[in-house]
Design an enzyme around this catalytic site. Structure first.
Site, PDB file in Angstrom:
ATOM      1  N   THR A  70      -3.478   0.432   5.753  1.00  0.00           N
ATOM      2  CA  THR A  70      -4.069  -0.395   4.705  1.00  0.00           C
ATOM      3  C   THR A  70      -3.148  -1.555   4.348  1.00  0.00           C
ATOM      4  O   THR A  70      -1.949  -1.362   4.128  1.00  0.00           O
ATOM      5  CB  THR A  70      -4.315   0.453   3.448  1.00  0.00           C
ATOM      6  OG1 THR A  70      -5.026   1.615   3.839  1.00  0.00           O
ATOM      7  CG2 THR A  70      -5.104  -0.319   2.413  1.00  0.00           C
ATOM      8  N   HIS A 127       0.841  -1.204   0.000  1.00  0.00           N
ATOM      9  CA  HIS A 127       0.000   0.000   0.000  1.00  0.00           C
ATOM     10  C   HIS A 127       0.875   1.252   0.000  1.00  0.00           C
ATOM     11  O   HIS A 127       0.624   2.199  -0.749  1.00  0.00           O
ATOM     12  CB  HIS A 127      -0.920  -0.003   1.230  1.00  0.00           C
ATOM     13  CG  HIS A 127      -1.655   1.288   1.447  1.00  0.00           C
ATOM     14  ND1 HIS A 127      -2.727   1.672   0.682  1.00  0.00           N
ATOM     15  CD2 HIS A 127      -1.464   2.294   2.349  1.00  0.00           C
ATOM     16  CE1 HIS A 127      -3.187   2.856   1.103  1.00  0.00           C
ATOM     17  NE2 HIS A 127      -2.423   3.262   2.110  1.00  0.00           N
ATOM     18  N   ARG A 170       3.524  10.780  -4.881  1.00  0.00           N
ATOM     19  CA  ARG A 170       4.898  11.233  -5.098  1.00  0.00           C
ATOM     20  C   ARG A 170       5.552  10.307  -6.116  1.00  0.00           C
ATOM     21  O   ARG A 170       6.363   9.440  -5.767  1.00  0.00           O
ATOM     22  CB  ARG A 170       5.704  11.157  -3.792  1.00  0.00           C
ATOM     23  CG  ARG A 170       5.251  12.067  -2.656  1.00  0.00           C
ATOM     24  CD  ARG A 170       6.049  11.790  -1.373  1.00  0.00           C
ATOM     25  NE  ARG A 170       5.955  10.382  -0.992  1.00  0.00           N
ATOM     26  CZ  ARG A 170       4.957   9.870  -0.295  1.00  0.00           C
ATOM     27  NH1 ARG A 170       3.979  10.619   0.135  1.00  0.00           N
ATOM     28  NH2 ARG A 170       4.935   8.565  -0.017  1.00  0.00           N
ATOM     29  N   ASP A 226     -10.794   2.551   7.476  1.00  0.00           N
ATOM     30  CA  ASP A 226     -10.424   3.955   7.688  1.00  0.00           C
ATOM     31  C   ASP A 226     -10.850   4.750   6.451  1.00  0.00           C
ATOM     32  O   ASP A 226     -10.024   5.100   5.607  1.00  0.00           O
ATOM     33  CB  ASP A 226      -8.908   4.031   7.914  1.00  0.00           C
ATOM     34  CG  ASP A 226      -8.493   5.374   8.492  1.00  0.00           C
ATOM     35  OD1 ASP A 226      -9.291   5.973   9.234  1.00  0.00           O
ATOM     36  OD2 ASP A 226      -7.357   5.808   8.216  1.00  0.00           O
ATOM     37  N   GLN A 283      -7.431  14.630   0.934  1.00  0.00           N
ATOM     38  CA  GLN A 283      -6.119  14.187   1.421  1.00  0.00           C
ATOM     39  C   GLN A 283      -4.971  14.775   0.606  1.00  0.00           C
ATOM     40  O   GLN A 283      -3.986  15.266   1.155  1.00  0.00           O
ATOM     41  CB  GLN A 283      -6.065  12.652   1.384  1.00  0.00           C
ATOM     42  CG  GLN A 283      -4.827  12.035   2.020  1.00  0.00           C
ATOM     43  CD  GLN A 283      -4.887  10.504   2.050  1.00  0.00           C
ATOM     44  OE1 GLN A 283      -5.913   9.911   1.734  1.00  0.00           O
ATOM     45  NE2 GLN A 283      -3.784   9.863   2.432  1.00  0.00           N
TER      46      GLN A 283
END
Lengths: 436, 436
Positions: free
Chosen positions: B366, B140, B149, B239, B246
């Site tokens: 995750t 993840h 990124r 979650d 985000q």
């Protein structure tokens, strides 16, 4: 905008029959902050600071002086239920306390309920459900940004988003609790691998804390002009930071062990009602700064949503205390350097439906002035440790074992008696021996 | 390493006189998870799941079946005190519950204390003091890192530091609670300014939750070989994440409003004792990966500190439910894809002296498998929304209103009866109208 109202309890002509309150730097009759105290190890209970004394609120309930106010709330061992009261109820309570402590006619009944402040131990004022730390000190954000990201100090979101993140509630302690230097992982830029040991870049952060009052249900945002109805009061907050851990761990999910080993708060809740005279217009945004989105922008908040508080930090090394040298000031600056108002951070926090609860604590983030004399952390004052600051008998880059760091706050406004926040201090103990 | 022990309560030959327990996918006699339930709006109380029933533990105390065990702990309306018991006391309780529900001689006494699972409402098992989310799913981390990124997917600290951050405790809800699509700030890379409105990139995250048992005092770290003594049990954790919020807000302090609008957990605490057969050796680290620092590394943990659990995610749209179409699987993968063990994250969390408390919740982060069929979020499955996934009657990039997302977990080991975690599901409701 439902800011608290200025009334007779704020009059600069009001005096207390508690002589030490008149002219008291922190706790004149105009303040009346709430806290949780105990005497000689007995059960913690609610008190109100007045001059050099604490009014035992539980005892006042017991003798019938606060009839008509919810006895369960006022005889609790935390202020959570007090914070959960409506602003109108908190205001009514302020009115009766102000009368009890100012009207000479009440002296005989009330004086027996005063405890000398020198005899009390203070406790955390509330069970803190969640603690959120913001980043509203724009000069701090620029100073630290320049150290962590020289090419990119202030990120593109800063002037649109009141940046915040969740902190650790369990390790918040009241002023006077020693802070143990943490062990942790660090990696020097020149090292191939990290190492584990005591932080070598232990720092403080000068912040204002915001105590949440009545909460919002999950899924229900808070409108900006309603935000101050959800704030019960204020405190000082020192968000101790291990800068070496922070630099190594904070990407990509933010600070964690660099911050959560302890945070120190001042013990007294400076009520929103007491702060009424000390709200003012925020500094105008610099020319060219974007106008925030409507959900965090209102004329009323821009007219009077900023705080007018002077903040100071001082240091006292073990050697200084031994020599009887007074603490030395490290910085001084005003809360007008907050880029976002309290209403803006509360509204932003709840804008996605996140539920806030009475007794939650929000930190402002480090508040720095534009100039070095008002920087809110050693990281900034010493340019990341490059330029030591002189203190009596030595210099500091970061805090050393035995150093006592003290924050203080004084709310000021023309024509009103200033009120203080009481102490917010901690002394650094050496790191524990490594285990395992 | 003090892992829980395998004993007669785990034997695959053990049967319950509660017929539905034998062969039950989640709650055979080998499981015995604890939860907090109520029936028709009466007071929440502690129960233990067995097959299609819930044993009313409070009632069992009342009729004297659990004499010798702390009645205050077992008649509480949360499991905090249960979690705060020593592992030895929790084990003794497991032994008596196993006997009560397996030995035919107890049937007449115990059967009246069973409530049909279909009649109960489940509640949060504990008052969650602090919630911390880790990032141990290395696939993840690489998948998401590549999206956020592209030039720098896995940061240099990842293989040294069990990365974690603080989350919001107040908005954690039990399985079945609807999740309201949040409003929030987003800024498209091509846009000049941000906007405010409903998230368009609503996602789930497949995680394991870890319930902290006995805590540590502030300033006192936890040695890695003692860590499992501080874990009371496990759950599933979704979650929920608003990926558009985000991306805009997470620099530099980490995710905030993108995550804290709600997290869903499964209601049953799968005890550390029940999990004894399902601990195994972690996957060997890939050749060339650094050996972690000694404080988070032990031979015992490397011999058997990993979990052996199969995880699945399924989706059911409103249209599918109306048409009677069964939920469609989105992914399946094992917990062996956790780069750090539970003991490592607990030890790291407390390594700086941060105090953990009974009832705190840690999330794994995750958990994704290396291949798309085991990715733990839509962000990964759809490559950031670029490659929609087919579901019956349509496709998805991110979750839509009316979608029900269900996580499931099954702990498996050769020679042992598998145990499940019960449901962890939530259905997405439309965002509220904008205010202000």
């Amino acid at each position: 905008m439902s800011r608290p109202v200025i009334d007779h309890t704020h009059s600069d002509e009001l005096k207390s029959w508690v002589e030490s309150a008149n002219g008291h730097k922190d706790f004149p009759i105009q303040n009346l902050p709430f806290g949780v105290f105990s005497v000689k190890g007995d059960a913690p209970r609610i008190g109100v600071a007045i001059g050099d004394y604490v009014l035992d609120v539980k005892a006042a309930v017991t003798v019938g002086l606060l009839a008509g106010h919810d006895a369960d709330v006022l005889t609790s061992d935390t202020l959570n239920a007090y914070m959960d009261m409506s602003p109108a109820k908190r205001l009514a309570l302020r009115h009766i306390l102000s009368a009890l402590l100012s009207d000479e006619a009440n002296k005989d009944k009330v004086q027996p309920l005063l405890v000398a402040a020198s005899d009390v131990s203070m406790h955390l004022p509330a069970r803190i459900g969640d603690y959120t730390d913001f980043y509203v000190g724009i000069h701090h954000a620029m100073n630290v940004g320049a150290l962590f990201r020289p090419d990119n100090p202030l990120l593109p979101n800063y002037k649109h988003v009141p940046i915040g993140y969740h902190g650790r509630a369990s390790s918040i302690r009241v002023s006077g609790t020693p802070v143990v230097r943490p062990n942790g992982q660090t990696k020097a830029p020149t090292a191939d691998t990290p190492s584990f040991g005591p932080s070598k870049r232990m720092d403080y952060e000068l912040e204002i804390g915001v105590w949440i009052g009545q909460g919002n249900a999950l899924g229900q945002p808070i409108a900006i002009d309603d935000a101050m109805n959800h704030v019960a009061g204020f405190c000082l907050l020192n968000d101790w930071s291990a800068r070496d851990f922070q630099a190594w761990e904070y990407q990509p999910l933010g600070p964690f062990l660099a911050k959560n080993f302890m945070s120190t708060i001042s013990a007294w809740v400076i009520t929103t009602e007491a702060m009424a005279p000390f709200f003012t217009a925020p500094k105008p945004r610099p020319e060219g700064d974007p106008k925030p989105l409507p959900y965090i922008w209102s004329d009323a908040d821009q007219a009077g949503g900023a705080l007018s508080i002077d903040l100071k930090v001082s240091i006292s090394s073990e050697e200084m205390r031994k020599a009887g040298t007074p603490a030395a000031q490290l910085s001084e600056g005003p809360t007008s350097n907050m880029y976002w108002t309290v209403a803006q951070i509360v509204t932003h926090h709840a804008s996605n439906g996140c539920n806030l609860n009475a007794g939650d604590l929000l930190g402002s983030g480090t508040i720095s002035a534009p100039e070095r004399s008002g920087f809110g952390s050693l990281l900034e004052i010493t340019s990341g440790g490059a330029n030591p600051v002189e203190i009596p008998g030595g210099t500091r880059t970061f805090a050393e074992d035995g150093d006592q760091i003290s924050l203080s706050a004084c709310a000021k406004a023309d024509g009103y008696v200033s009120i203080g926040f009481g102490p917010c201090e901690g002394t650094i103990l050496p790191a524990p021996a490594l285990v395992g």
